[in-house]
Design an enzyme around this catalytic site. Sequence first.
Site, PDB file in Angstrom:
ATOM      1  N   HIS A 192       0.818  -1.215   0.000  1.00 52.49           N
ATOM      2  CA  HIS A 192       0.000   0.000   0.000  1.00 52.49           C
ATOM      3  C   HIS A 192       0.848   1.260   0.000  1.00 52.49           C
ATOM      4  O   HIS A 192       0.412   2.319  -0.420  1.00 52.49           O
ATOM      5  CB  HIS A 192      -1.011  -0.042   1.146  1.00 52.49           C
ATOM      6  CG  HIS A 192      -2.170  -0.906   0.797  1.00 52.49           C
ATOM      7  ND1 HIS A 192      -2.214  -2.226   1.126  1.00 52.49           N
ATOM      8  CD2 HIS A 192      -3.269  -0.645   0.048  1.00 52.49           C
ATOM      9  CE1 HIS A 192      -3.320  -2.743   0.618  1.00 52.49           C
ATOM     10  NE2 HIS A 192      -3.976  -1.807  -0.034  1.00 52.49           N
ATOM     11  N   GLU A 434     -12.239  -9.896  -4.843  1.00 55.69           N
ATOM     12  CA  GLU A 434     -10.789 -10.019  -4.653  1.00 55.69           C
ATOM     13  C   GLU A 434     -10.435 -11.345  -3.991  1.00 55.69           C
ATOM     14  O   GLU A 434      -9.303 -11.602  -3.641  1.00 55.69           O
ATOM     15  CB  GLU A 434     -10.233  -8.822  -3.874  1.00 55.69           C
ATOM     16  CG  GLU A 434     -11.006  -8.453  -2.626  1.00 55.69           C
ATOM     17  CD  GLU A 434     -10.539  -7.144  -1.997  1.00 55.69           C
ATOM     18  OE1 GLU A 434      -9.441  -6.668  -2.296  1.00 55.69           O
ATOM     19  OE2 GLU A 434     -11.295  -6.604  -1.165  1.00 55.69           O
ATOM     20  N   ASP A 458      -5.431  -8.166  -4.528  1.00 55.96           N
ATOM     21  CA  ASP A 458      -5.657  -9.294  -3.627  1.00 55.96           C
ATOM     22  C   ASP A 458      -6.061 -10.555  -4.388  1.00 55.96           C
ATOM     23  O   ASP A 458      -5.696 -11.658  -3.999  1.00 55.96           O
ATOM     24  CB  ASP A 458      -6.736  -8.942  -2.593  1.00 55.96           C
ATOM     25  CG  ASP A 458      -6.137  -8.144  -1.438  1.00 55.96           C
ATOM     26  OD1 ASP A 458      -5.054  -8.536  -0.952  1.00 55.96           O
ATOM     27  OD2 ASP A 458      -6.726  -7.137  -1.039  1.00 55.96           O
ATOM     28  N   CYS A 505     -10.492  -2.131  -9.843  1.00 55.79           N
ATOM     29  CA  CYS A 505      -9.740  -1.076  -9.162  1.00 55.79           C
ATOM     30  C   CYS A 505      -8.371  -1.574  -8.702  1.00 55.79           C
ATOM     31  O   CYS A 505      -7.635  -0.851  -8.049  1.00 55.79           O
ATOM     32  CB  CYS A 505     -10.541  -0.521  -7.987  1.00 55.79           C
ATOM     33  SG  CYS A 505     -11.034  -1.766  -6.810  1.00 55.79           S
TER      34      CYS A 505
END
Length: 577
Positions: A192, A434, A458, A505
């Site tokens: 992240h 995900e 993910d 996304c």
Amino acid sequence: MSEKKIQGLGVSEGIRIGKAFVYAPVRIAETVEHTPGDPETELPRLEDAKTKCIHELESLIERAKVKLGEEKAAILKGQISFLNDPGFYPPMQKLIQNEQCSAETAVQKIVKQVADVFESMPNEYMRERAADVRDVGSRLLGQLVGHGGKRLTEIDEKVIIVADDLTPSDTVQLDKSFVLGFVTRVGGKTSHTAILANSLGISAVLGLGSGLDEIRGGDELIIDGTTGECIVNPSAGTADAYRVKMESEEARLQEIREFAGRAAVTVDGFGVEVAANIGTPEETAGLLDKGAEGVGLYRTEFLFMSRSEMPDEATQYEAYKSVAEAMKGKPVIIRTLDIGGDKELPYLDLPDEMNPFLGYRAIRLCLDKKELFVTQLRAILRASVHGNVKIMFPMISGMEEWTQAKAIYEEVREQLANEGTPVADTIELGIMVEIPSAALLAPNFAKQVDFFSIGTNDLVQYTVAVDRMNEKVSYLYDYFHPSVIRLIKHVIDASDNHNKWTGMCGSMAGDPLAAPLLIGLGLHEWSMSPTAIPKIKQVITRLDRQECMKLADRILEMDTPAQVREALEAFLENIGV
Ligand code: PEP
Ligand code: MG
């Protein structure tokens, strides 16, 4: 000083030249080691550190008043009061005198004692002061060990940050007007921290390993966030060469930026929506100019991570409202709290887990801590009247989680209606796909949800069983894995069959190489780091959907990610992209 070149992993594009700011926060240790010291040298050292701390805090307070508001300024003023408090500083001096210890030992011991006292108090406000005591303690230690106690948020000159690691909450607080870029010892492409650097437009090179030890504070650095190169104290020749490279890169980016305002429509008329992923309301600034047709993913967890306590309903409402308003009626998909994995919330005090990415996180945690979930949903629903808000739930693994989340949403809607609080008439509700179990159940979900958003970051790690943070197995981490592609097709087909829509996304949506495949599969909405938008639009406008569908059919028969990449590269080369 001779020039050194270190190779890392380029995760956020841009060539930057600037001074190194070594960030090494010193923390107050749990057990304090006693190091001996002579009071004659240690007392003046301590006094000097205190004076420097006060000066630093005073100049920060002036800045904070303008930039961060009175609240932050008040916290910093409180830290000066601690330094002048008879129960804080004089006991450190006494300890050095009586126990002949170093200034560092005295600071550590007294800070720990005082913080423990605050922590044992019944009043919550007083308990929270323990964090301030530790903070001012670590500022003092920072001065004593010689690199100052400056926090990341306090950087006020143009620098490149050098750190062992930056957590996502460190990254989200960086001020883009000062931080040119950063380099770290550890970290992977889809961490992240990397994702945030991308969306903030901060150049970043991660994973420098022991190479990081070659860099000293104040060194001249060149970093290239595309190639992962990091050059320490470059010669005049190297610096000139990089300046030329920087200019030609800027010219290339300028050419691509021309596509920002265009619609993403293929040559044969297949149009898709291109939206942006954001982590903070501030990132909406200039988003429309960058070509975003909406926000496809607002990662709300960063609002929770950038503070020391849970944001209340009012704070959340303000944040969601400002994003909805900034997007001027364009869709804004707000994702409910996705905490866990590499995103921690210290104040939730969750136990350590053997497998955090498979553990107590995201929707699992929200369904368990209903109060937290309700507060967030209330804030989102209240903000919904200020724009075109949609909601999606992260990490859905099966139908029960969706049913429960939706039921709580309905409860909150009713609660607000009873209170007479206005809420938008219709709010689309979707799920993130995900986890493979959700992807496989897409035909069932498609009957109930309004949309899907595929989170490849993910989805890859759970389909291929490869930790997205682990550099050792990163060779396996690939969204072009044929199994992942089949799952994506399955989800898009399911939504098409039920007149719903599918977005993506995860990072795959922002990769130009993936564009022909995703157009071929019929992906409806694409959401990515804002910097990727113009390039993706440029590629899409050159594609022919019919040709892409044939390509996708061929790819679906392939055995390996390498074959897929090769086919995509050849396809793009053939059409001159
Ligand atoms: C994803 O998993 O692809 C995603 C977009 O969510 P995050 O990266 O925040 O886990
Ligand atoms: Mg995810």
